[in-house]
Scaffold this active site. Structure first.
Site, short mmCIF file in Angstrom:
data_model
loop_
_atom_site.label_atom_id
_atom_site.label_comp_id
_atom_site.label_asym_id
_atom_site.label_seq_id
_atom_site.Cartn_x
_atom_site.Cartn_y
_atom_site.Cartn_z
N CYS A 79 2.57 -0.70 -3.43
CA CYS A 79 3.04 -2.05 -3.12
C CYS A 79 1.89 -3.07 -3.13
O CYS A 79 1.36 -3.36 -4.19
CB CYS A 79 3.81 -2.00 -1.81
SG CYS A 79 5.08 -3.26 -1.75
N HIS A 168 7.38 2.38 -1.13
CA HIS A 168 6.59 2.94 -0.03
C HIS A 168 6.89 4.43 0.16
O HIS A 168 7.69 4.78 1.03
CB HIS A 168 6.90 2.20 1.28
CG HIS A 168 6.29 0.85 1.37
ND1 HIS A 168 5.10 0.62 2.02
CD2 HIS A 168 6.69 -0.34 0.89
CE1 HIS A 168 4.79 -0.66 1.94
NE2 HIS A 168 5.75 -1.28 1.25
N GLU A 170 5.23 6.56 1.63
CA GLU A 170 4.76 7.03 2.95
C GLU A 170 5.78 6.75 4.05
O GLU A 170 5.64 7.26 5.16
CB GLU A 170 3.40 6.38 3.27
CG GLU A 170 3.45 4.94 3.78
CD GLU A 170 3.76 3.90 2.70
OE1 GLU A 170 4.07 4.28 1.54
OE2 GLU A 170 3.72 2.70 3.02
#
Ligand code: GLN
Length: 192
Positions: A79, A168, A170
């Site tokens: 990102c 994302h 994560e």
């Protein structure tokens, strides 16, 4: 175990460190140039790219990052991190490091879709995408491989050792992307 740095100036760095630890890596939070010494990988997290850029400059981290890159270590940029590494940035324009031969448009999904969850296009439709004020990749150079797409647009790209995601990885339980970039040390059994 690999020593993988996570740029920890701002944004979603803690979740990246957790994902790396689950794969058996040693996550090193990077805040100043010496933190980059001896790293075997690097994550540039999401957040606010304009702020991150200012902090990188202010802390004198750019030359040390460039040295690490010359060593060819695997890099994952998500990102805002992808925005930092792009060749060209629009919406609004800002300087970038140019490690990945892609053009990105910031915050480009429009108001309705500003933040959303989706599955990637087949054949990667088991990959969950969390997009938060995400950039769109508007052009890719010929050395750039598109690893996953959404609505026909690249969302995961790789050029040599550098991988960029508009989403994302994560922020989900899945470790696919971190594993693709850095490998896993922990036996697969322990990850279930
Ligand atoms: N919109 C942010 C930017 O332009 C990126 C958002 C994110 O990292 N989730 O920097």
């Amino acid at each position: 175990m690999a020593r993988v740095g996570v740029l920890a100036l701002q944004g979603a760095f803690a979740a990246h460190a957790r994902a790396l630890a689950r794969l058996g890596h040693d996550a090193v939070l990077v805040r100043r140039p010496p933190d980059l010494d001896g790293l075997e990988g690097l994550v540039l997290p999401g957040g606010e790219s304009t702020t991150q850029l200012r902090l990188l400059d202010h802390l004198g981290l750019v030359p040390a990052l460039e040295r690490l890159r010359l060593g060819g270590v695997p890099v994952l940029a998500t990102c805002a991190g992808l925005i930092l590494l792009a060749r060209r940035v629009t919406g609004p324009a800002q300087p970038s490091l140019g490690w990945l031969d892609v053009d990105v448009a910031r915050n480009a999904w429009g108001r309705q879709l500003e933040s959303f969850e989706a599955a990637a296009d087949p054949p990667r439709d088991d990959l969950p995408l969390v997009l938060i004020r995400a950039p769109r990749v508007t052009a890719v150079g010929e050395d750039v491989e598109v690893l996953a797409a959404y609505a026909g647009e690249p969302v995961l790209v790789r050029q040599g050792a550098v991988t960029g995601a508009t989403f994302h990885p994560e922020l989900t339980d899945r470790l696919d992307v971190h594993r693709e970039v850095f490998g896993a040390v922990t036996p697969a059994r322990a990850l279930a």
